[in-house]
Motif scaffolding. Structure first.
Motif, short mmCIF file in Angstrom:
data_model
loop_
_atom_site.label_atom_id
_atom_site.label_comp_id
_atom_site.label_asym_id
_atom_site.label_seq_id
_atom_site.Cartn_x
_atom_site.Cartn_y
_atom_site.Cartn_z
N TYR A 123 0.64 -1.28 -0.02
CA TYR A 123 -0.01 -0.01 -0.09
C TYR A 123 0.71 1.21 0.05
O TYR A 123 2.13 1.18 0.08
N GLY A 124 0.58 2.31 -0.27
CA GLY A 124 1.16 3.62 -0.35
C GLY A 124 1.19 4.09 -1.89
O GLY A 124 0.49 3.61 -2.55
N PRO A 125 1.88 5.25 -2.00
CA PRO A 125 1.62 5.92 -3.46
C PRO A 125 2.29 5.08 -4.47
O PRO A 125 3.45 4.35 -4.39
N GLY A 126 1.47 4.73 -5.59
CA GLY A 126 1.86 4.08 -6.79
C GLY A 126 1.35 2.59 -6.57
O GLY A 126 1.27 2.11 -7.57
N SER A 179 -0.69 -9.89 6.06
CA SER A 179 0.26 -8.76 6.55
C SER A 179 0.46 -7.87 5.36
O SER A 179 0.45 -8.11 4.13
N LEU A 180 0.36 -6.37 5.76
CA LEU A 180 0.63 -5.35 4.72
C LEU A 180 2.00 -4.96 5.17
O LEU A 180 2.61 -4.98 5.89
N VAL A 181 2.41 -4.08 4.10
CA VAL A 181 3.81 -3.56 4.00
C VAL A 181 3.63 -2.18 3.26
O VAL A 181 3.23 -2.25 1.99
N HIS A 182 4.14 -0.96 3.76
CA HIS A 182 4.19 0.24 2.77
C HIS A 182 5.17 0.13 1.74
O HIS A 182 6.21 -0.57 2.12
N ILE A 183 4.64 0.40 0.41
CA ILE A 183 5.58 0.60 -0.56
C ILE A 183 7.47 0.92 -0.47
O ILE A 183 8.25 0.23 -1.06
N VAL A 184 7.30 1.89 0.40
CA VAL A 184 8.61 2.43 0.84
C VAL A 184 9.31 1.22 1.71
O VAL A 184 10.65 1.16 1.40
N ASP A 185 8.81 0.91 2.44
CA ASP A 185 9.36 -0.05 3.39
C ASP A 185 9.85 -1.48 2.63
O ASP A 185 10.49 -2.22 2.96
N ALA A 186 8.73 -1.91 1.73
CA ALA A 186 9.02 -2.71 0.95
C ALA A 186 10.28 -2.71 0.14
O ALA A 186 10.99 -3.71 -0.04
N ALA A 187 10.46 -1.52 -0.46
CA ALA A 187 11.68 -1.09 -1.36
C ALA A 187 12.93 -1.23 -0.32
O ALA A 187 14.03 -1.68 -0.68
#
Length: 314
Positions: free
Chosen positions: A178-181, A212-220
């Motif tokens: 989730y998050g931008p983009g 489980s979710l993860v913000h796209i910035v944290d995934a990167a």
């Protein structure tokens, strides 16, 4: 390092390019679209067009790039979606996770790549063993018939990548982005956000499936950590609060300014959406990312989806 990102113009790819360049790495990034070359160049990557399902095309661009690391982030999960188009996107993604993975591995081996990092996901962890799984858990061996192809593609990718003998092969089982983009953001056109606003994304059955979710910035940032410090094997990439669908989905709707999602019996949804989506909403398991934090030194900017929904939807 010199790093080749297959799928650099995707949701996570764009964040990866920015973070890797900021850390001093040289990045070659692929896209299928000439229209996206300029955006990749602006992020600091050397952009190239490639057909990931053409082995000669893949071999050529990888040979020219001469990378030390290859990152495989190829999917076809983008753009507006209805159920019919979602099935086509899923089928195309399955090919990228099977044929595309094989082409990238062959090209990487030919140029002496020493680390290969690939995108898997956590939604199909085996449905037994408690609400949260660590990396010793396996992909579900007996998925519903309408999910068999997708699950088999994930299994193929993980086995092929972690089984190489010539490099550190790393598979990252990401939680839901989730998050931008991404499809879950406050940006116009975000698919899942639009479905929630139109009340077309209900809680199915009891909504007991744990995601489980993860913000796209944290995934990167977890991916960057795997590139720099990872060892052969599987790492989980999710936040610190795996949660049932019935808990996080109403909070997401609230954060997006939408009405609460409807609740729909599972028996009513199965004939329309299939058994696979019902299974994910009612039986999915979350993941623990303790190994990733411990071994890779990964820290989350958004440690839970509660924080991320409040501060990071874009």
């Amino acid at each position: 390092m010199r790093i080749f990102i297959a799928g650099a113009s995707g949701a996570i790819g764009r964040h990866l390019v920015s973070q890797l360049v900021a850390r001093g790495h040289e990045v070659v990034g692929t896209t299928r679209s000439a229209a996206k070359l300029g955006a990749l160049r602006a992020l600091g990557a050397e952009p190239v067009i490639v057909d990931a399902l053409d082995p000669d095309s893949v071999a050529d661009v990888v040979a020219k790039a001469e990378p030390e690391v290859v990152i495989h982030q190829l999917t076809a999960l983008s753009g507006p979606a209805d159920f019919r188009r979602a099935r086509r996107m899923a089928a195309a993604t399955n090919r990228l996770r099977t044929e595309g993975t094989d082409h990238l591995l062959a090209a990487a081996r030919a140029v002496g790549v020493r680390r290969f990092v690939a995108q898997s996901n956590s939604l199909w962890m085996e449905r037994t063993g408690g609400p949260v799984a660590d990396e010793s858990g396996r992909i579900e061996p007996n998925p519903p018939a309408d999910a068999e192809e997708a699950v088999a593609a994930l299994r193929h990718l993980e086995r092929a990548v972690t089984g190489v003998s010539w490099a550190d092969g790393i598979a990252l089982r990401y939680g839901g982005f989730y998050g931008p983009g991404t499809g879950i953001s406050a940006e116009p056109g975000a698919v899942m956000a639009e479905w929630l606003r139109k009340r077309r994304f209900p809680i199915i059955g009891g909504g007991g499936g744990v995601w489980s979710l993860v913000h796209i910035v944290d995934a990167a940032s977890a991916t960057v950590a795997a590139v720099e410090r990872g060892r052969r094997g599987i790492y989980h990439v999710g936040d610190d609060e795996p949660a049932p669908v019935r808990d996080f989905l109403p909070e997401l709707a609230r954060a997006l300014g939408a009405r609460p999602p409807r609740r729909v019996p599972a028996w009513l949804v199965r004939p329309l959406a299939g058994r696979g989506p019902v299974d994910m909403m009612t039986r999915a398991r979350g993941i623990s990312s303790e190994k990733t934090k411990r071994e890779l030194g990964w820290t989350l900017r958004y440690p839970t989806w509660r924080v991320g929904f409040a501060e990071g939807l874009g």
